[in-house]
Design a protein around this motif. Structure first.
Motif, PDB file in Angstrom:
ATOM      1  N   VAL A  15       0.825  -1.206   0.000  1.00 64.49           N
ATOM      2  CA  VAL A  15       0.000   0.000   0.000  1.00 64.49           C
ATOM      3  C   VAL A  15       0.861   1.258   0.000  1.00 64.49           C
ATOM      4  O   VAL A  15       0.603   2.214  -0.735  1.00 64.49           O
ATOM      5  CB  VAL A  15      -0.965  -0.007   1.211  1.00 64.49           C
ATOM      6  CG1 VAL A  15      -1.683   1.330   1.327  1.00 64.49           C
ATOM      7  CG2 VAL A  15      -1.982  -1.128   1.070  1.00 64.49           C
ATOM      8  N   VAL A  16       1.916   1.261   0.830  1.00 64.76           N
ATOM      9  CA  VAL A  16       2.803   2.428   0.889  1.00 64.76           C
ATOM     10  C   VAL A  16       3.486   2.644  -0.462  1.00 64.76           C
ATOM     11  O   VAL A  16       3.563   3.774  -0.962  1.00 64.76           O
ATOM     12  CB  VAL A  16       3.850   2.253   2.010  1.00 64.76           C
ATOM     13  CG1 VAL A  16       4.918   3.341   1.917  1.00 64.76           C
ATOM     14  CG2 VAL A  16       3.174   2.310   3.372  1.00 64.76           C
ATOM     15  N   LEU A  17       3.975   1.572  -1.073  1.00 65.03           N
ATOM     16  CA  LEU A  17       4.626   1.699  -2.382  1.00 65.03           C
ATOM     17  C   LEU A  17       3.638   2.196  -3.431  1.00 65.03           C
ATOM     18  O   LEU A  17       3.975   3.060  -4.260  1.00 65.03           O
ATOM     19  CB  LEU A  17       5.221   0.356  -2.807  1.00 65.03           C
ATOM     20  CG  LEU A  17       6.441  -0.130  -2.017  1.00 65.03           C
ATOM     21  CD1 LEU A  17       6.880  -1.498  -2.503  1.00 65.03           C
ATOM     22  CD2 LEU A  17       7.578   0.864  -2.135  1.00 65.03           C
ATOM     23  N   GLY A  18       2.419   1.660  -3.415  1.00 62.06           N
ATOM     24  CA  GLY A  18       1.419   2.111  -4.383  1.00 62.06           C
ATOM     25  C   GLY A  18       1.058   3.573  -4.214  1.00 62.06           C
ATOM     26  O   GLY A  18       0.963   4.322  -5.195  1.00 62.06           O
ATOM     27  N   ALA A  19       0.882   4.011  -2.951  1.00 62.53           N
ATOM     28  CA  ALA A  19       0.518   5.407  -2.695  1.00 62.53           C
ATOM     29  C   ALA A  19       1.632   6.353  -3.122  1.00 62.53           C
ATOM     30  O   ALA A  19       1.384   7.388  -3.756  1.00 62.53           O
ATOM     31  CB  ALA A  19       0.187   5.605  -1.215  1.00 62.53           C
ATOM     32  N   THR A  20       2.872   6.015  -2.771  1.00 60.66           N
ATOM     33  CA  THR A  20       3.981   6.888  -3.149  1.00 60.66           C
ATOM     34  C   THR A  20       4.207   6.896  -4.658  1.00 60.66           C
ATOM     35  O   THR A  20       4.586   7.931  -5.222  1.00 60.66           O
ATOM     36  CB  THR A  20       5.268   6.437  -2.441  1.00 60.66           C
ATOM     37  OG1 THR A  20       5.493   5.034  -2.687  1.00 60.66           O
ATOM     38  CG2 THR A  20       5.165   6.657  -0.949  1.00 60.66           C
ATOM     39  N   MET A  21       3.946   5.773  -5.321  1.00 64.95           N
ATOM     40  CA  MET A  21       4.104   5.726  -6.778  1.00 64.95           C
ATOM     41  C   MET A  21       3.105   6.656  -7.458  1.00 64.95           C
ATOM     42  O   MET A  21       3.445   7.424  -8.372  1.00 64.95           O
ATOM     43  CB  MET A  21       3.917   4.284  -7.277  1.00 64.95           C
ATOM     44  CG  MET A  21       4.214   4.093  -8.755  1.00 64.95           C
ATOM     45  SD  MET A  21       3.919   2.378  -9.274  1.00 64.95           S
ATOM     46  CE  MET A  21       5.087   1.512  -8.218  1.00 64.95           C
ATOM     47  N   VAL A  22       1.851   6.594  -7.023  1.00 70.09           N
ATOM     48  CA  VAL A  22       0.823   7.481  -7.588  1.00 70.09           C
ATOM     49  C   VAL A  22       1.161   8.940  -7.304  1.00 70.09           C
ATOM     50  O   VAL A  22       1.023   9.817  -8.174  1.00 70.09           O
ATOM     51  CB  VAL A  22      -0.566   7.117  -7.019  1.00 70.09           C
ATOM     52  CG1 VAL A  22      -1.601   8.143  -7.449  1.00 70.09           C
ATOM     53  CG2 VAL A  22      -0.977   5.726  -7.476  1.00 70.09           C
ATOM     54  N   LEU A  23       1.622   9.216  -6.088  1.00 68.55           N
ATOM     55  CA  LEU A  23       1.953  10.591  -5.727  1.00 68.55           C
ATOM     56  C   LEU A  23       3.126  11.103  -6.561  1.00 68.55           C
ATOM     57  O   LEU A  23       3.118  12.258  -7.005  1.00 68.55           O
ATOM     58  CB  LEU A  23       2.287  10.670  -4.241  1.00 68.55           C
ATOM     59  CG  LEU A  23       2.532  12.072  -3.692  1.00 68.55           C
ATOM     60  CD1 LEU A  23       1.298  12.944  -3.870  1.00 68.55           C
ATOM     61  CD2 LEU A  23       2.920  12.014  -2.227  1.00 68.55           C
ATOM     62  N   PHE A  24       4.132  10.262  -6.762  1.00 70.76           N
ATOM     63  CA  PHE A  24       5.255  10.671  -7.597  1.00 70.76           C
ATOM     64  C   PHE A  24       4.781  11.022  -9.006  1.00 70.76           C
ATOM     65  O   PHE A  24       5.212  12.022  -9.590  1.00 70.76           O
ATOM     66  CB  PHE A  24       6.291   9.542  -7.662  1.00 70.76           C
ATOM     67  CG  PHE A  24       7.491   9.778  -6.794  1.00 70.76           C
ATOM     68  CD1 PHE A  24       8.671  10.229  -7.329  1.00 70.76           C
ATOM     69  CD2 PHE A  24       7.433   9.538  -5.436  1.00 70.76           C
ATOM     70  CE1 PHE A  24       9.790  10.447  -6.547  1.00 70.76           C
ATOM     71  CE2 PHE A  24       8.530   9.748  -4.629  1.00 70.76           C
ATOM     72  CZ  PHE A  24       9.718  10.204  -5.181  1.00 70.76           C
ATOM     73  N   ALA A  25       3.890  10.206  -9.564  1.00 69.00           N
ATOM     74  CA  ALA A  25       3.387  10.470 -10.911  1.00 69.00           C
ATOM     75  C   ALA A  25       2.598  11.781 -10.956  1.00 69.00           C
ATOM     76  O   ALA A  25       2.731  12.564 -11.907  1.00 69.00           O
ATOM     77  CB  ALA A  25       2.515   9.310 -11.376  1.00 69.00           C
ATOM     78  N   CYS A  26       1.795  12.043  -9.919  1.00 67.94           N
ATOM     79  CA  CYS A  26       1.009  13.280  -9.888  1.00 67.94           C
ATOM     80  C   CYS A  26       1.912  14.505  -9.762  1.00 67.94           C
ATOM     81  O   CYS A  26       1.704  15.520 -10.438  1.00 67.94           O
ATOM     82  CB  CYS A  26       0.021  13.243  -8.726  1.00 67.94           C
ATOM     83  SG  CYS A  26      -1.287  12.003  -8.894  1.00 67.94           S
ATOM     84  N   LEU A  27       2.938  14.427  -8.912  1.00 65.64           N
ATOM     85  CA  LEU A  27       3.844  15.551  -8.748  1.00 65.64           C
ATOM     86  C   LEU A  27       4.658  15.815 -10.005  1.00 65.64           C
ATOM     87  O   LEU A  27       5.036  16.952 -10.294  1.00 65.64           O
ATOM     88  CB  LEU A  27       4.794  15.292  -7.565  1.00 65.64           C
ATOM     89  CG  LEU A  27       4.153  15.249  -6.187  1.00 65.64           C
ATOM     90  CD1 LEU A  27       5.182  14.886  -5.120  1.00 65.64           C
ATOM     91  CD2 LEU A  27       3.504  16.583  -5.833  1.00 65.64           C
ATOM     92  N   PHE A  28       4.903  14.773 -10.791  1.00 69.26           N
ATOM     93  CA  PHE A  28       5.706  14.922 -12.005  1.00 69.26           C
ATOM     94  C   PHE A  28       4.974  15.742 -13.063  1.00 69.26           C
ATOM     95  O   PHE A  28       5.598  16.503 -13.812  1.00 69.26           O
ATOM     96  CB  PHE A  28       6.058  13.538 -12.556  1.00 69.26           C
ATOM     97  CG  PHE A  28       6.966  13.575 -13.755  1.00 69.26           C
ATOM     98  CD1 PHE A  28       8.320  13.819 -13.608  1.00 69.26           C
ATOM     99  CD2 PHE A  28       6.468  13.353 -15.034  1.00 69.26           C
ATOM    100  CE1 PHE A  28       9.163  13.849 -14.716  1.00 69.26           C
ATOM    101  CE2 PHE A  28       7.291  13.391 -16.134  1.00 69.26           C
ATOM    102  CZ  PHE A  28       8.654  13.630 -15.977  1.00 69.26           C
ATOM    103  N   VAL A  29       3.644  15.604 -13.128  1.00 69.63           N
ATOM    104  CA  VAL A  29       2.882  16.301 -14.167  1.00 69.63           C
ATOM    105  C   VAL A  29       2.462  17.700 -13.740  1.00 69.63           C
ATOM    106  O   VAL A  29       1.986  18.475 -14.567  1.00 69.63           O
ATOM    107  CB  VAL A  29       1.626  15.484 -14.559  1.00 69.63           C
ATOM    108  CG1 VAL A  29       2.014  14.114 -15.064  1.00 69.63           C
ATOM    109  CG2 VAL A  29       0.670  15.351 -13.377  1.00 69.63           C
ATOM    110  N   LEU A  30       2.639  18.042 -12.461  1.00 67.40           N
ATOM    111  CA  LEU A  30       2.262  19.380 -12.014  1.00 67.40           C
ATOM    112  C   LEU A  30       3.236  20.424 -12.546  1.00 67.40           C
ATOM    113  O   LEU A  30       4.441  20.152 -12.676  1.00 67.40           O
ATOM    114  CB  LEU A  30       2.244  19.438 -10.485  1.00 67.40           C
ATOM    115  CG  LEU A  30       1.110  18.678  -9.794  1.00 67.40           C
ATOM    116  CD1 LEU A  30       1.274  18.766  -8.277  1.00 67.40           C
ATOM    117  CD2 LEU A  30      -0.247  19.232 -10.202  1.00 67.40           C
ATOM    118  N   PRO A  31       2.750  21.628 -12.874  1.00 67.73           N
ATOM    119  CA  PRO A  31       3.657  22.676 -13.353  1.00 67.73           C
ATOM    120  C   PRO A  31       4.520  23.223 -12.224  1.00 67.73           C
ATOM    121  O   PRO A  31       4.183  23.116 -11.053  1.00 67.73           O
ATOM    122  CB  PRO A  31       2.694  23.745 -13.878  1.00 67.73           C
ATOM    123  CG  PRO A  31       1.438  23.551 -13.092  1.00 67.73           C
ATOM    124  CD  PRO A  31       1.347  22.067 -12.854  1.00 67.73           C
TER     125      PRO A  31
END
Length: 308
Positions: A15-31
Motif C-alpha cells: 500500500v505504501v509503495l502504491g501510494a507513493t508511486m501514484v503521488l510521484f506520478a502526480c507531482l511529475f505532471v504538475l507545473p
C-alpha cells in the motif's frame, strides 16, 4: 495469528509503495520547478545553478529513476532531503509528528469520554429527555464544518475570553482548544454510533437471558452489552485516529499548530515535493498499522472472530 500479522505487514509495504508511486506520478505532471524556491526570483536564477541543484537532488533523472532512489532510501528509513532547508525530511517531520500525535491523542480522549458516555446513556434511557437532547446536539454538531467550529471557538475562547493562547506553542493550554475542535464532531458521531449499536444489542436474546438470570445491571452492561456493541465504535475511532495522525490540516492551520498537517500545507505552497511525499508516506503507513491494530482488537473483544 502470527501469519495474519505478517501478511498484513506485507500489505502495508504494498500500500505504501502504491501510494507513493501514484503521488510521484502526480507531482511529475504538475507545473513548476521544485528548486525554484531555492534559486530565488526568476531574474536571479542562473541556469548553471538550476542545473547543479537538479543534479544535487536527482531531479535531472527520469521519474522511474527518482522513484527507485526514493524507495531505496525509504527501505533505510530515509524520507529524502528537504529542498528549502537542506535537511533530512525525517529530521523536519519528527518533531511535527510528535506535536500532531499529542493533539490526536488528546482529541481521542475527548472522543471516547464524551462520545461513548453520551451514546451509552442515550441508549439506556431511550426516548427520555437525555436521549432527545443527545440526538439533537450531536446532529447539530455533525453539520458544522470544522473550519467554522474552529473559528467560532477561537473567537470566543481566545479573542473574547482570553482563556487560551492564539498561537500553538506545544503546551497544554494551547492544545486544549484545537483538540476540542477536532473532538466535537467526532464525539457526536461516536455518540450516535454507540447509541444505535447498543440499541441493537439490547434487543439480543443473550442480553434478555442475562437479565432473566438475575445478573446485576452493571454486569449486563459491561460484560454483555458494551463488549458486543463497541466493535463498530472501535472501527470508527481507528479510522478517525488515523486521520488525526495524518495531520488535521484545517485545525492545525487555524490554530497555527506546528504539526505535519501545517507542514503539508506549507510544503504545497513552496512546491517542496520531499515534504509532501514524506507526509503522505507517513500517513498511509499509520492508516495500515491502525487497521491492523483494530483487527487484532476485534479478536480480543469477540472470540467468535477468527483471523485465519
Amino acid at each position: 495469528m502470527g501469519r495474519y500479522v505478517v501478511r498484513r505487514l506485507g500489505q502495508l509495504v504494498v500500500v505504501v509503495l502504491g501510494a507513493t508511486m501514484v503521488l510521484f506520478a502526480c507531482l511529475f505532471v504538475l507545473p513548476g520547478d521544485p528548486v525554484g524556491q531555492i534559486a530565488g526570483s526568476d531574474k536571479a536564477r542562473d541556469p548553471a545553478v538550476i542545473e547543479q541543484l537538479h543534479k544535487q537532488y536527482g531531479l535531472d533523472k527520469p521519474l522511474y529513476a527518482q522513484y527507485g532512489m526514493y524507495v531505496g532510501k525509504l527501505a533505510k528509513g530515509d524520507l529524502g532531503q528537504d529542498y528549502t532547508q537542506s535537511r533530512p525530511v525525517t529530521e523536519i517531520l519528527g518533531p511535527k509528528l510528535v506535536n500532531t500525535a499529542k493533539l490526536a491523542v488528546t482529541a481521542m480522549v475527548f472522543d471516547i469520554i464524551i462520545g461513548i458516555f453520551a451514546g451509552v446513556v442515550a441508549a439506556m434511557r431511550r426516548y427520555s429527555v437525555w436521549d432527545v437532547s443527545v440526538t439533537f446536539v450531536t446532529t447539530m454538531a455533525i453539520g458544522v464544518p470544522s473550519i467554522v467550529l474552529g473559528m467560532i471557538m477561537q473567537r470566543i475562547f481566545v479573542i473574547q475570553l482570553d482563556w487560551f493562547p492564539l498561537i500553538g506553542d506545544g503546551g497544554v493550554r494551547s492544545m486544549i482548544l484545537p483538540a476540542l475542535t477536532l473532538a466535537i464532531i467526532d464525539a457526536a458521531l461516536v455518540a450516535q454510533l454507540a447509541r444505535s449499536t447498543m440499541l441493537e444489542v439490547l434487543r439480543a436474546d443473550y442480553v434478555k437471558t442475562a437479565v432473566a438470570k438475575g445478573l446485576s445491571k452493571s454486569t449486563v452492561l459491561f460484560r454483555h452489552i458494551l463488549r458486543n456493541s463497541v466493535i463498530p465504535v472501535i472501527t470508527y475511532l481507528g479510522i478517525s485516529f488515523g486521520v488525526l495522525l495524518g495531520g488535521a490540516l484545517i485545525t492545525e492551520t487555524i490554530f497555527n499548530w506546528d504539526g505535519i498537517g501545517l507542514a503539508l500545507i506549507t510544503a504545497i505552497q513552496q512546491n517542496n515535493n520531499p515534504i509532501i511525499v514524506g507526509v503522505v508516506t507517513i500517513s498511509v503507513a499509520i492508516f495500515v498499522l491502525l487497521n491492523l491494530i483494530v483487527d487484532l482488537l476485534y479478536a480480543a473483544l469477540d472470540p467468535r472472530i477468527r483471523l485465519a
